[in-house]
Design a protein around this motif. Structure first.
Motif, PDB file in Angstrom:
ATOM      1  N   ASN A 146       1.806  14.593 -22.703  1.00  0.00           N
ATOM      2  CA  ASN A 146       1.596  12.930 -22.667  1.00  0.00           C
ATOM      3  C   ASN A 146       1.546  12.710 -24.170  1.00  0.00           C
ATOM      4  O   ASN A 146       1.548  13.518 -24.986  1.00  0.00           O
ATOM      5  CB  ASN A 146       0.225  12.746 -21.974  1.00  0.00           C
ATOM      6  N   ARG A 147       1.610  11.429 -24.470  1.00  0.00           N
ATOM      7  CA  ARG A 147       1.332  10.959 -26.083  1.00  0.00           C
ATOM      8  C   ARG A 147       0.116   9.999 -25.995  1.00  0.00           C
ATOM      9  O   ARG A 147      -0.179   9.295 -25.165  1.00  0.00           O
ATOM     10  CB  ARG A 147       2.618  10.488 -26.154  1.00  0.00           C
ATOM     11  N   ILE A 148      -0.524  10.341 -27.094  1.00  0.00           N
ATOM     12  CA  ILE A 148      -1.642   9.408 -27.465  1.00  0.00           C
ATOM     13  C   ILE A 148      -1.342   7.932 -27.674  1.00  0.00           C
ATOM     14  O   ILE A 148      -0.262   7.627 -27.962  1.00  0.00           O
ATOM     15  CB  ILE A 148      -2.568   9.938 -28.853  1.00  0.00           C
ATOM     16  N   TRP A 153      -5.257   6.560 -32.544  1.00  0.00           N
ATOM     17  CA  TRP A 153      -6.449   7.171 -33.150  1.00  0.00           C
ATOM     18  C   TRP A 153      -7.062   6.341 -34.047  1.00  0.00           C
ATOM     19  O   TRP A 153      -6.592   5.859 -34.927  1.00  0.00           O
ATOM     20  CB  TRP A 153      -5.810   8.509 -33.845  1.00  0.00           C
ATOM     21  N   CYS A 168     -10.046   8.742 -29.771  1.00  0.00           N
ATOM     22  CA  CYS A 168      -8.689   8.860 -29.371  1.00  0.00           C
ATOM     23  C   CYS A 168      -8.697   8.000 -28.036  1.00  0.00           C
ATOM     24  O   CYS A 168      -9.411   8.473 -27.145  1.00  0.00           O
ATOM     25  CB  CYS A 168      -8.205  10.289 -29.369  1.00  0.00           C
ATOM     26  N   ILE A 183      -6.052   7.756 -24.849  1.00  0.00           N
ATOM     27  CA  ILE A 183      -4.943   8.149 -24.131  1.00  0.00           C
ATOM     28  C   ILE A 183      -4.754   7.678 -22.958  1.00  0.00           C
ATOM     29  O   ILE A 183      -5.678   6.854 -22.191  1.00  0.00           O
ATOM     30  CB  ILE A 183      -5.278   9.637 -24.011  1.00  0.00           C
ATOM     31  N   ILE A 207      -3.657  18.776 -29.610  1.00  0.00           N
ATOM     32  CA  ILE A 207      -2.823  17.535 -30.276  1.00  0.00           C
ATOM     33  C   ILE A 207      -1.847  18.177 -30.875  1.00  0.00           C
ATOM     34  O   ILE A 207      -2.133  19.057 -31.827  1.00  0.00           O
ATOM     35  CB  ILE A 207      -3.681  16.254 -30.885  1.00  0.00           C
ATOM     36  N   SER A 233      -6.420   3.304 -19.611  1.00  0.00           N
ATOM     37  CA  SER A 233      -6.642   4.164 -20.417  1.00  0.00           C
ATOM     38  C   SER A 233      -7.986   4.801 -20.499  1.00  0.00           C
ATOM     39  O   SER A 233      -8.914   4.352 -19.825  1.00  0.00           O
ATOM     40  CB  SER A 233      -6.424   3.324 -21.916  1.00  0.00           C
TER      41      SER A 233
END
Length: 658
Positions: free
Chosen positions: A195-197, A200, A207, A209, A227, A247
């Motif tokens: 997946n992608r953050i 940050w 963080c 996500i 990461i 989220s």
């Protein structure tokens, strides 16, 4: 099957002796005396080790010892007493078998040989000899009771066993092998998917996500985040997990929380164009949702595993690693270990536990940060434009060598290792690494030389007044390095720090997550310990599987007289989550690279990076026009081609083409 050299000599001696009567020579005392003298002269002392031996035995072939540690002690005593039998060396002959180690085998200055009388640890008659740092797990049975958090798709398919204990305590580990094949520590995304953050927050060290699809994770202990960031990954232990809408906010334990949020290179990647840093979560039973995954419940002392098709846990060898290091060869700068050889030995199953205890945030090539931050006012006395400072630690290795010379590893196998395979750390010279296999390794395959000590800022040029500290005049040749850096994706095939006069030639490196062969450290154009290195006729293919900002051959800092010639570089993987999809290269001369000759190297197109190089670099005849004879001569030489049967290439992974 190869017959031991001393056995051949003995057979030849008696064969000739039996011929004498028929040749009318039996009474020729001078010839018999000469033969006897030659036989006795060529015969070193022998110490035998067997899995069926006993350490109270005398170490003869009929009464072998049980452990290598006792054999080394016996050899040490022969040297201490200057026993006449050691005139031509000491051979520790190890019979076939798996030798379980409770602690690393330690080779000390008192074990040193001489050029005329080396000490050799070798497999008897080329049999399979394994030094094993793992523990086998028994008692598997299908899970029948309900386990909180276990996904519904895993019900009825997962097996359970008691977790192994060491010293009366549950063993903590990060890897598991079933019949030599590494299983997957349960994670939230399966296969190669990540997946992608979302963001940050460096100030708050948090963080955001996307919320995972699994059940509530807020009470899960021991969960981790991997990461992906530019040319390195980080392993972060998750302290808290808070859901808000679609989220989730993560916070992390120290020290990695501070380091990850303060260090500028390589930082989490945020980009609308190419996507933010990729990641996955791991180490929760809620993620155990496909075959090949496992989870260790340390509190309850249970390990859970969903077998792959065809795996029978009542018969399979299931191994968890226990030791971080199997062998240490270590002297001092004034009393080094010398003339000690390993031949035909397998080094299997090691662990590396720093990510579980303190996290791991590497700077580059697996060297993890101890402290790092951006300077508010750039510049130091040594480097005017420096905008950050960093201090690093060095990962553990299965075999570690320091303050030693004339050490040799030949025809050995380094497999199923969590971190570095073989590491010559400092203070070594005139050693040889030849004909070995490095496979299924979590970190770097072969690592040599000083990088930066923990108290030495990593951008400073390393140039000790005592040159004996520097890794010098070494020969690394005809090794196969394949399927390495398969856990720490920022590690490399062969990595050399501050080195001088070394020769890296005719190695084959393939299936690597980042760069192939890297030489240099320090990001500096200043005078340092490096010079006169030779990287010749190596074959590097199928690299950059996960990380970019990459080169098949990569250099750092000034190293006068260094030559990179006649190498074959090809087949760069299409990494699925790069920070910049175009940032892949066949040759990468990074910051400070100076006074290097790059000549007659074959690659399909001359796609190179020259980042802030110094003076004196020469590029001569590189690219697809180079004669095919150079391409075909690169890689393993004929006597070592047998290693290719262990070569790994992921054919389903796409290759970059211009």
């Amino acid at each position: 099957m190869r017959v031991a050299q001393h056995v051949l000599k003995r057979r030849m001696f008696f064969f000739l002796l039996c011929l004498f009567p028929f040749l009318g020579m039996a009474r020729n005392k001078s010839i018999c005396d000469i033969l006897c003298a030659q036989f006795n002269k060529a015969r070193p002392a022998f110490i035998y080790v067997s899995v069926n031996g006993n350490d109270s035995n005398d170490g003869t072939k009929d009464k072998p010892l049980a452990t290598l540690a006792m054999a080394v002690r016996k050899a040490r005593e022969l040297r201490r007493l200057n026993n006449p039998s050691i005139k031509d060396g000491i051979h520790i002959e190890v019979e076939q078998g798996i030798y379980h180690l409770d602690e690393p085998l330690f080779i000390r200055p008192e074990d040193a040989g001489t050029s005329e009388s080396p000490t050799v640890i070798e497999s008897l008659d080329n049999q399979s000899v394994v030094l094993n740092g793992g523990i086998q797990i028994f008692g598997w049975h299908k899970l029948t009771r309900k386990v909180e958090g276990l996904p519904k798709e895993a019900v009825g398919k997962v097996y359970v066993a008691d977790a192994p204990k060491v010293g009366g305590q549950i063993l903590d580990f990060r890897q598991l092998w079933i019949e030599g094949k590494k299983a997957i520590r349960a994670r939230d995304r399966n296969g190669d998917s990540m997946n992608r953050i979302l963001s940050w927050n460096s100030a708050e060290q948090t963080c955001w996500i996307p919320k995972p699809k699994t059940t509530d994770l807020s009470k899960v202990e021991g969960m981790e985040m991997l990461i992906h960031q530019w040319w390195a990954i980080a392993n972060l232990r998750i302290k808290s997990y808070k859901v808000q809408g679609d989220s989730a906010e993560l916070s992390f334990y120290q020290p990695e929380s501070r380091i990850e949020s303060e260090h500028p290179w390589p930082a989490p990647w945020i980009s609308k164009k190419t996507g933010n840093s990729a990641f996955y979560l791991s180490n929760a039973i809620q993620f155990l949702d496909q075959s090949g995954e496992w989870y260790l419940d340390k509190k309850k002392g249970k390990i859970y595993y969903w077998p792959r098709n065809g795996e029978d846990l009542s018969l399979a060898k299931v191994i968890a690693p226990s030791l971080q290091t199997l062998v240490r060869v270590e002297g001092t700068i004034d009393r080094p270990v010398a003339n000690f050889y390993f031949k035909g030995i397998n080094f299997n199953y090691t662990t590396w536990m720093r990510p579980s205890k303190k996290g791991s945030v590497p700077l580059q090539a697996g060297m993890y940060l101890l402290d790092a931050y951006k300077l508010k006012t750039p510049g130091t006395k040594e480097k005017e434009g420096l905008e950050n400072q960093a201090w690093i630690g060095r990962p553990a290795a299965a075999v570690e060598v320091a303050y030693a010379n004339h050490i040799k590893f030949e025809n050995c196998r380094f497999e199923h290792l969590a971190s570095t395979g073989l590491d010559f750390q400092r203070g070594t010279h005139d050693d040889e690494i030849v004909g070995n296999l490095f496979k299924d390794i979590g970190g770097t395959g072969i690592q040599v030389g000083v990088y930066s000590d923990e108290s030495f800022e990593t951008h400073l040029p390393y140039n000790p007044t005592d040159e004996r500290e520097v890794y010098t005049n070494e020969w690394i040749h005809d090794n196969l390095v394949t399927d390495v850096s398969n856990e720490d994706w920022g590690c490399v095939g062969i990595s050399a720090g501050y080195v001088k006069g070394i020769d890296i030639e005719h190695n084959e490196v393939c299936d690597v997550s980042y760069s192939g062969i890297c030489v240099g450290w320090g990001w500096t154009k200043a005078v340092n310990a490096m010079s006169n290195n030779r990287i010749f006729a190596n074959k590097v293919t199928h690299y950059a599987k996960w990380m970019y900002d990459v080169g098949g051959l990569y250099t750092l800092s000034a190293q006068p007289g260094t030559e990179i010639e006649n190498n074959y570089i090809d087949s760069i993987y299409k990494a699925p989550y790069p920070h910049d999809p175009e940032h892949w290269f066949y040759f990468y001369l990074d910051e400070g690279s100076s006074f290097i000759t790059i000549k007659n190297n074959w690659c399909p197109v001359l796609k190179v990076m020259k980042n802030s190089n110094g003076p004196g670099n020469e590029w001569i005849n590189n690219g697809p026009q180079v004669n095919d004879s150079i391409k075909y001569a690169a890689g393993l030489e004929r006597p070592y081609l047998f290693l290719l049967r262990d070569r790994v290439v992921n054919h389903h992974w796409k290759i970059n083409h211009l």
